[in-house]
Scaffold this active site. Structure first.
Site, PDB file in Angstrom:
ATOM      1  N   CYS A 102       0.814  -1.222   0.000  1.00 44.94           N
ATOM      2  CA  CYS A 102       0.000   0.000   0.000  1.00 44.94           C
ATOM      3  C   CYS A 102       0.846   1.270   0.000  1.00 44.94           C
ATOM      4  O   CYS A 102       0.307   2.368  -0.078  1.00 44.94           O
ATOM      5  CB  CYS A 102      -0.964  -0.005   1.180  1.00 44.94           C
ATOM      6  N   HIS A 133     -12.648   9.976  -8.353  1.00 48.63           N
ATOM      7  CA  HIS A 133     -11.655  10.048  -9.426  1.00 48.63           C
ATOM      8  C   HIS A 133     -10.572  11.096  -9.155  1.00 48.63           C
ATOM      9  O   HIS A 133     -10.159  11.831 -10.056  1.00 48.63           O
ATOM     10  CB  HIS A 133     -12.323  10.263 -10.792  1.00 48.63           C
ATOM     11  N   GLU A 150     -12.973   0.029   2.001  1.00 51.57           N
ATOM     12  CA  GLU A 150     -11.942  -0.009   0.961  1.00 51.57           C
ATOM     13  C   GLU A 150     -12.203  -1.171   0.013  1.00 51.57           C
ATOM     14  O   GLU A 150     -11.917  -1.089  -1.170  1.00 51.57           O
ATOM     15  CB  GLU A 150     -10.558  -0.181   1.586  1.00 51.57           C
TER      16      GLU A 150
END
Length: 117
Positions: A24, A68, A107
């Site tokens: 990550c 986005h 997530e």
């Protein structure tokens, strides 16, 4: 009465405070799901705690900020863990939506953070 409205957004992020060997640490993306739970009495006239369209209108500008975008570039989300995203949303939504009792940020379908203030 408790009601929940869910929203989804796509965003990229990286976690800057994990070891460089942690996957990550690299830039990656998620299809996030946010659930806003609201609590309050049911209005006897409307039958609502709050109209879902009103929730959508209030959360919409935050959703636009997140969708986005690279979360690390948003002020206050420099370390965009699910936990920090939940707190960030809470701090911005609670003043305009006082019935909010929790914010969940997923997530993945299998892991999430929930913040109750």
């Amino acid at each position: 009465m408790k009601i929940t409205q869910a929203f989804t957004f796509e965003s990229a992020h990286r976690l800057p405070h994990v070891p460089e060997t942690h996957k990550c640490h690299r830039m990656h993306g998620h299809s996030y799901r946010v659930e806003l739970q609201l609590e309050g009495p049911v209005d006897p006239h409307t039958g609502f705690v709050i109209d879902f369209f009103e929730v959508e209108a209030i959360f919409g500008p935050l959703l636009t900020q997140l969708d986005h975008h690279c979360l690390n570039e948003i002020e206050g989300l420099e370390n965009p863990t699910a936990e920090n995203i939940a707190v960030w949303i809470w701090e911005r939504i609670k003043p305009n939506l006082p019935q909010t009792s929790s914010v969940k940020v997923f997530e993945t379908p299998h892991c999430w953070a929930e913040y109750e203030g």
